[in-house]
Scaffold this motif. Structure first.
Motif, short mmCIF file in Angstrom:
data_model
loop_
_atom_site.label_atom_id
_atom_site.label_comp_id
_atom_site.label_asym_id
_atom_site.label_seq_id
_atom_site.Cartn_x
_atom_site.Cartn_y
_atom_site.Cartn_z
N LYS A 1 41.70 43.64 36.23
CA LYS A 1 42.72 43.88 37.27
C LYS A 1 42.46 45.20 37.97
O LYS A 1 42.15 46.20 37.33
CB LYS A 1 44.09 43.92 36.60
N ARG B 1 44.74 34.99 33.98
CA ARG B 1 45.94 35.49 33.32
C ARG B 1 46.26 34.68 32.07
O ARG B 1 47.40 34.27 31.83
CB ARG B 1 47.15 35.44 34.26
N GLY C 1 47.63 33.26 42.99
CA GLY C 1 47.16 34.57 43.45
C GLY C 1 45.66 34.70 43.61
O GLY C 1 45.16 35.80 43.81
N ARG D 1 49.11 36.66 50.35
CA ARG D 1 49.57 37.60 49.31
C ARG D 1 48.85 37.39 47.98
O ARG D 1 49.48 37.12 46.95
CB ARG D 1 51.07 37.43 49.07
N GLU E 1 46.41 38.14 44.63
CA GLU E 1 46.21 39.21 43.66
C GLU E 1 44.70 39.46 43.55
O GLU E 1 44.25 40.59 43.48
CB GLU E 1 46.77 38.75 42.31
N THR E 2 43.95 38.37 43.57
CA THR E 2 42.50 38.44 43.43
C THR E 2 41.83 37.75 44.60
O THR E 2 42.19 36.62 44.96
CB THR E 2 42.06 37.75 42.12
N TYR F 1 44.45 45.34 45.33
CA TYR F 1 43.82 44.02 45.24
C TYR F 1 42.60 44.07 44.33
O TYR F 1 41.84 45.04 44.33
CB TYR F 1 43.34 43.54 46.62
N THR F 2 42.41 42.99 43.58
CA THR F 2 41.25 42.83 42.72
C THR F 2 40.21 42.01 43.49
O THR F 2 40.56 41.01 44.13
CB THR F 2 41.66 42.09 41.44
#
Ligand code: ATP
Length: 248
Positions: free
Chosen positions: A32, A72, A88, A164, A166-167, A198-199
């Protein structure tokens, strides 16, 4: 303190058309908040690895036949690409893929389609994208098909941001761009990583640039990871210098 691993690819095998074995047991971890680079020459399997993660292989008659992909802590390889976006994870494909007949802004707005966002939220996200890509704000009413290669790469990344995520899986962001633009795009990726958290998992043939911006790298050769390590270590590694850094 240990960083959380967001994405884990465990020993995956990918076969195209039931017979062509392309990935022969690839494993990697994406922490992350990191920028992780997937390196290697033409045909090494970088794109295939990204597509395996984002579940885009089916349309190319490819499938993961062994191993697992965990996001996750959850096995995600049976999800549709859209479900994965909702979790994400989004992929920016190689070659940019804008909707050429839509304007730059319309292209960006299509990125918000997977979420049930209010107009206010979407507008705020659009402003965030324009903050990182001021050039896109200037060009927002232009038809995407008439913008430059660099601008289209920006549209592709901006569009991904609108979901939006995450990765973000970024396939060959440097492809076809002049060195100065490559530098600009990577600097924006770095800011997005540092300022917005951001990842990134990015596939790059341009080892030089990728290892300057990434934190960790994996080198693929013929469908296998042959070396991995912190980007600074890889840059100093004699084999990497000889076989990869001289070339790009
Ligand atoms: P590039 O930078 O050229 O995209 P890459 O490292 O991303 O290289 P892949 O695109 O993943 O490599 O390709 C890995 C291997 O899989 C190559 O030998 C390629 O010919 C093969 N391959 C890719 N897509 C398919 C497909 N749809 N059907 C059969 N073989 C494929």
């Amino acid at each position: 303190t240990q960083t959380e691993t967001l994405l884990e690819v465990n020993n995956i095998e990918v076969i195209y058309n039931h017979v062509i074995l392309v990935l022969k047991g690839v494993s990697l971890k994406v922490p992350k908040g990191g920028i992780t680079a997937l390196l290697g020459g033409n045909g090494a399997g970088k794109t295939t690895t990204l597509k395996a993660v984002s579940n885009l292989l089916a349309s190319e008659r490819g499938e993961v036949t062994k191993g697992s992909i965990i996001y996750r802590g959850e096995r995600v390889q049976d999800l549709t690409p859209n479900d994965l976006v909702r979790k994400g994870v989004i992929q920016v494909m190689e070659g940019r893929h804008c909707f050429e007949h839509l304007t730059v802004e319309e292209n960006l707005l299509t990125g918000a389609y997977t979420r049930a966002a209010s107009r206010g939220d979407v507008d705020a996200d659009l402003e965030m994208v324009y903050e990182y890509f001021p050039r896109l704000k200037e060009r927002r009413r232009s038809q995407a098909g008439y913008t430059s290669g660099g601008e289209q790469q920006m549209v592709a990344i901006g569009r991904a941001l609108m979901s939006r995520p995450e990765t973000i899986l970024l396939d060959e962001p440097s492809m076809g761009l002049a060195p100065q633009l490559v530098e600009q795009i990577f600097n924006i990726v770095k800011s997005l990583n540092e300022e917005q958290g951001y990842t990134f998992l990015l596939a790059e043939q341009n080892t030089n640039v990728a290892l300057r911006f990434a934190h960790y790298g994996y080198i693929l050769e013929s469908g296998r990871v042959v070396m991995d390590g912190p980007a600074d270590d890889l840059r100093e590694n004699p084999d990497v210098k000889e076989f990869y850094l001289g070339m790009s």
